[in-house]
Design an enzyme around this catalytic site. Sequence first.
Site, mmCIF file in Angstrom:
data_model
loop_
_atom_site.group_PDB
_atom_site.id
_atom_site.type_symbol
_atom_site.label_atom_id
_atom_site.label_comp_id
_atom_site.label_asym_id
_atom_site.label_seq_id
_atom_site.Cartn_x
_atom_site.Cartn_y
_atom_site.Cartn_z
ATOM 1 N N ASP A 101 0.822 -1.219 0.000
ATOM 2 C CA ASP A 101 0.000 0.000 0.000
ATOM 3 C C ASP A 101 0.851 1.263 0.000
ATOM 4 O O ASP A 101 0.657 2.163 -0.810
ATOM 5 C CB ASP A 101 -0.969 0.010 1.199
ATOM 6 C CG ASP A 101 -0.305 -0.278 2.541
ATOM 7 O OD1 ASP A 101 0.948 -0.413 2.607
ATOM 8 O OD2 ASP A 101 -1.026 -0.364 3.556
ATOM 9 N N ASP A 104 7.015 4.022 3.499
ATOM 10 C CA ASP A 104 7.235 5.144 4.412
ATOM 11 C C ASP A 104 8.741 5.195 4.697
ATOM 12 O O ASP A 104 9.513 5.733 3.896
ATOM 13 C CB ASP A 104 6.361 4.884 5.642
ATOM 14 C CG ASP A 104 6.389 5.989 6.663
ATOM 15 O OD1 ASP A 104 6.717 7.123 6.312
ATOM 16 O OD2 ASP A 104 6.070 5.718 7.831
ATOM 17 N N LYS A 132 5.995 7.933 0.534
ATOM 18 C CA LYS A 132 6.368 9.134 1.300
ATOM 19 C C LYS A 132 7.887 9.252 1.249
ATOM 20 O O LYS A 132 8.589 8.875 2.199
ATOM 21 C CB LYS A 132 5.935 8.989 2.756
ATOM 22 C CG LYS A 132 4.456 9.036 3.005
ATOM 23 C CD LYS A 132 4.223 9.027 4.506
ATOM 24 C CE LYS A 132 2.791 8.808 4.853
ATOM 25 N NZ LYS A 132 2.606 8.598 6.300
ATOM 26 N N ASP A 160 -5.608 1.841 6.904
ATOM 27 C CA ASP A 160 -6.434 1.990 8.106
ATOM 28 C C ASP A 160 -5.819 2.907 9.151
ATOM 29 O O ASP A 160 -4.629 3.247 9.089
ATOM 30 C CB ASP A 160 -6.631 0.624 8.757
ATOM 31 C CG ASP A 160 -5.359 0.141 9.470
ATOM 32 O OD1 ASP A 160 -4.262 0.231 8.865
ATOM 33 O OD2 ASP A 160 -5.450 -0.297 10.624
HETATM 34 P P1 5GP Z 1 7.653 1.467 6.393
HETATM 35 O O1 5GP Z 1 8.208 0.174 6.861
HETATM 36 O O2 5GP Z 1 7.944 1.805 4.963
HETATM 37 O O3 5GP Z 1 8.020 2.603 7.316
HETATM 38 O O4 5GP Z 1 6.104 1.378 6.603
HETATM 39 C C1 5GP Z 1 5.220 0.829 5.754
HETATM 40 C C2 5GP Z 1 3.940 0.518 6.505
HETATM 41 O O5 5GP Z 1 3.602 1.548 7.451
HETATM 42 C C3 5GP Z 1 2.780 0.487 5.541
HETATM 43 O O6 5GP Z 1 2.593 -0.786 4.984
HETATM 44 C C4 5GP Z 1 1.620 0.908 6.417
HETATM 45 O O7 5GP Z 1 1.094 -0.216 7.084
HETATM 46 C C5 5GP Z 1 2.232 1.818 7.451
HETATM 47 N N1 5GP Z 1 2.044 3.240 7.102
HETATM 48 C C6 5GP Z 1 3.008 4.139 6.792
HETATM 49 N N2 5GP Z 1 2.480 5.346 6.521
HETATM 50 C C7 5GP Z 1 1.135 5.200 6.660
HETATM 51 C C8 5GP Z 1 0.027 6.103 6.493
HETATM 52 O O8 5GP Z 1 0.138 7.284 6.177
HETATM 53 N N3 5GP Z 1 -1.218 5.564 6.709
HETATM 54 C C9 5GP Z 1 -1.430 4.271 7.073
HETATM 55 N N4 5GP Z 1 -2.677 3.877 7.263
HETATM 56 N N5 5GP Z 1 -0.399 3.404 7.237
HETATM 57 C C10 5GP Z 1 0.857 3.858 7.016
#
Ligand code: 5GP
Length: 177
Positions: A101, A104, A132, A160
Site C-alpha cells: 500500500d 514510508d 512518502k 487503516d
Molecule cells: P515502512 O516500513 O515503509 O516505514 O512502513 C510501511 C507501513 O507503514 C505500511 O505498509 C503501512 O502499514 C504503514 N504506514 C506508513 N504510513 C502510513 C500512512 O500514512 N497511513 C497508514 N494507514 N499506514 C501507514
Amino acid sequence: MEYRIAGILLSEERLAERIREIGQQIGRDYAGKELVVIGILKGAVVFLSDLIRAVPPSVDISLDFMAVSSYGDSTKTSGIVRIVKDLDGSIKDKEVLIVEDIVDTGLTLSYLVKMMQERQPRSVRVCALLDKEERRKVHVDVDYRGFAIPDEFVVGYGLDYGGRWRHLPAIHTVAQQ
Ligand code: 5GP
C-alpha cells in the site's frame, strides 16, 4: 489521540486512472510470462484487487499473500517486522511482484524484498501505491509507484487507522478531533 477523516488527498478517479496506467505497464513488462503477485495484507488488498484487473490477460497472474505487522503504535513504524502469515506457495524460479500500500521509512519493504530474494525467485519487483519519499530511512527500489505523497498520515482505499477506514474509496488525510 483521536482522529477524524479530513480532506481527500487522492480521489477515486485519480486512483483509477493511475492504476490503469500501472496495469498496462505491468502488461508490457510481463507479456507472455507467469507472474506471482504477492499482496501484503491487509493494507494492499483494495489496491491489489483493482491493479490485477488492470493487467491484460497476456500476463499469467497467480496470487499469494503475506501478512506482516510492525511493532509500535499505528501511526509510526518501528522497523521491526514480524511475519504473521507466510506465502502459501514456493516462489523459486518465479517472477515475483510484491504489492504494497505505502512505502514510508522503507524498512518493511526492504526486509520483505531481502526475504523473498533468499527464496531464489527469477526476479523480484516492487509495486507500491503511495510513496512518502521524504520519510525514507533505507533505500528500496520501487519499480512501479502510484503516487508520491507528502509526509501526512493517510487512510482509505485499504489503509487503516486502528483497523478503521480501509473501505473508503478514496485516500484521505486525518486530523485530530
Ligand atoms: P515502512 O516500513 O515503509 O516505514 O512502513 C510501511 C507501513 O507503514 C505500511 O505498509 C503501512 O502499514 C504503514 N504506514 C506508513 N504510513 C502510513 C500512512 O500514512 N497511513 C497508514 N494507514 N499506514 C501507514
